[in-house]
Design a protein around this motif. Structure first.
Motif, short mmCIF file in Angstrom:
data_model
loop_
_atom_site.label_atom_id
_atom_site.label_comp_id
_atom_site.label_asym_id
_atom_site.label_seq_id
_atom_site.Cartn_x
_atom_site.Cartn_y
_atom_site.Cartn_z
N GLY A 50 9.86 21.50 0.24
CA GLY A 50 8.99 20.60 -0.50
C GLY A 50 9.32 20.50 -1.98
N GLU A 51 10.27 21.30 -2.44
CA GLU A 51 10.62 21.26 -3.86
C GLU A 51 11.51 20.06 -4.19
OE1 GLU A 51 11.36 24.73 -6.92
OE2 GLU A 51 12.34 25.18 -5.03
N THR B 238 0.84 -1.20 0.00
CA THR B 238 0.00 0.00 0.00
C THR B 238 0.87 1.24 0.00
OG1 THR B 238 -0.12 -0.22 2.38
CG2 THR B 238 -2.02 -0.98 1.14
N ALA B 239 0.64 2.08 -0.98
CA ALA B 239 1.44 3.31 -1.09
C ALA B 239 0.67 4.48 -0.47
CB ALA B 239 1.72 3.60 -2.56
N ILE B 240 1.38 5.27 0.31
CA ILE B 240 0.74 6.46 0.86
C ILE B 240 1.08 7.61 -0.09
CG2 ILE B 240 0.36 7.70 3.04
CD1 ILE B 240 2.69 5.67 4.04
N ARG C 25 7.53 8.54 -5.10
CA ARG C 25 6.55 8.11 -4.09
C ARG C 25 7.02 8.50 -2.69
NH1 ARG C 25 5.27 3.60 -1.45
NH2 ARG C 25 6.89 2.25 -2.30
N ILE C 26 8.29 8.22 -2.40
CA ILE C 26 8.84 8.55 -1.08
C ILE C 26 8.78 10.06 -0.86
CG2 ILE C 26 10.99 8.61 0.28
CD1 ILE C 26 11.69 5.89 -0.96
N TRP C 27 9.17 10.79 -1.88
CA TRP C 27 9.19 12.25 -1.78
C TRP C 27 7.79 12.80 -1.53
CZ3 TRP C 27 7.10 15.51 -5.78
CH2 TRP C 27 7.30 16.87 -5.56
N MET C 28 6.80 12.26 -2.28
CA MET C 28 5.44 12.77 -2.13
C MET C 28 4.85 12.37 -0.79
SD MET C 28 3.84 12.39 -5.96
CE MET C 28 2.44 13.48 -5.77
N ALA C 29 5.15 11.16 -0.35
CA ALA C 29 4.58 10.68 0.90
C ALA C 29 5.24 11.35 2.10
CB ALA C 29 4.75 9.16 1.00
N ALA C 30 6.53 11.63 1.99
CA ALA C 30 7.26 12.11 3.17
C ALA C 30 7.46 13.63 3.16
CB ALA C 30 8.61 11.39 3.26
N GLY C 31 7.08 14.29 2.08
CA GLY C 31 7.15 15.75 2.05
C GLY C 31 8.54 16.33 2.23
N LYS C 32 9.51 15.74 1.56
CA LYS C 32 10.90 16.22 1.69
C LYS C 32 11.23 17.29 0.66
CE LYS C 32 11.66 13.15 4.74
NZ LYS C 32 11.47 13.64 6.09
#
Ligand SMILES: Nc1ncnc2c1ncn2[C@@H]1O[C@H](COP(=O)(O)OP(=O)(O)OP(=O)(O)O)[C@@H](O)[C@H]1O
Ligand SMILES: [Mg+2]
Length: 276
Positions: free
Chosen positions: A52-53, A2-4, A198-205
């Motif tokens: 967030g960029e 499951t992807a967040i 996906r990681i970037w979007m989910a974790a807001g880095k």
């Protein structure tokens, strides 16, 4: 798995453009002093990267990309100008960042989980909480069940994912990545690109990615900084206006091809960027 995934709607994108500046350079330059004399590596650079960029830096070999990243990380002193991270002048190794180097740099005698937890050990973070977070991250990256394997029992792509998770363990607001997928085959690399988005979007880095691959830069970035040959300077900055989340099929779109053509034109005569 499951992807967040939290896609950015237009309102969120607009909000991002007024997000605070996280990385800021004013006239940042670098000259290496060597026995054979001074080597001017970076011309004065001015740039701002907002919270967030996702920003990529592309440029020919030796133009100073790694130098720039090491200076942002505080691992290398600047020769002039001013460099700020989260509003504070960078004048030594930064703790609020995660770094992923070109090779995964995992310790072969440690299992996957112990490689990820190394970050917590170095920082003296509470063990139980670190383990919980490592478990969450491994689930996010599709690595459940591999906790007790050793790096040599994983594929190259999985090793890179472990290195990325290690860089994310302490939840740094900024992720600096220097050619993290350079050693991977084209298909694994594309999968890793999707994974990173996906990681970037989910974790807001906030991500600063150095790459030799034009498609990788376009696929992942909000903005692409193009560097000239050494001494490096920013020759151009491009906004990549493609909706998120991006699937690999976007690479076949006319808009993507247009960006690729524009970026490639900067390097046409030099032949030193990846073909894929
Ligand atoms: N410690 C050093 N001492 C002297 N010169 C250096 C040092 N490190 C790098 N340089 C020089 O600075 C320039 C930029 O190096 P850097 O590693 O930042 O390039 P790069 O853009 O990351 O290249 P690549 O794409 O090949 O990784 C090179 O010409 C290199 O010779
Ligand atoms: Mg480099």
């Amino acid at each position: 798995m499951t992807a967040i995934v939290i896609p950015l709607d237009p309102a969120e994108r607009a909000a991002q453009s007024v997000a605070p500046v996280l990385i800021e350079g004013r006239g940042v330059r670098k000259t290496y002093r060597t026995r054979d004399g001074d080597v001017e590596t970076l011309k004065p650079l001015d740039f701002q990267i907002r919270a967030g960029e996702f920003v990529s830096v592309i440029g020919p070999s030796g133009c100073g990309k790694s130098t720039l990243m090491k200076m942002v990380a505080g691992l290398l002193p600047i020769s002039g100008g001013e460099l700020k991270l989260s509003g504070k002048v960078v004048n030594g190794p930064q703790t609020d960042i995660g770094i992923v180097f070109q090779s995964a740099l995992l310790l072969p005698w440690r299992t996957v989980i112990d490689n990820i937890l190394l970050q917590a050990e170095i920082r003296g973070l509470p063990k139980v909480a670190a383990r919980e977070r490592a478990d969450q991250l491994m689930a996010m990256a599709g690595l459940q069940g591999f906790e007790n394997k050793y790096p040599w029992q994983l594929s190259g792509g999985m090793q890179q994912r472990v290195a990325i998770l290690r860089a994310l363990l302490h939840d740094p607001p900024v992720l600096l990545m220097d050619e993290p997928f350079g050693a991977l085959d084209a298909m694994t690399r594309e999968k890793m690109n999707v994974e990173l988005q996906r990681i970037w979007m989910a974790a807001g880095k906030t991500v600063l990615l150095i790459t030799h691959s034009i498609p990788e830069a376009i696929f992942l970035s909000d903005r692409v900084f193009v560097m000239s040959e050494r001494p490096g300077r920013f020759a151009a900055v491009y906004d990549i206006d493609l909706p998120r989340p991006r699937g690999l099929d976007v690479m076949g779109s006319a808009k993507f091809a247009g960006y690729a053509k524009t970026l490639r034109a900067h390097f046409f005569a030099q032949g030193n960027l990846d073909a894929h």
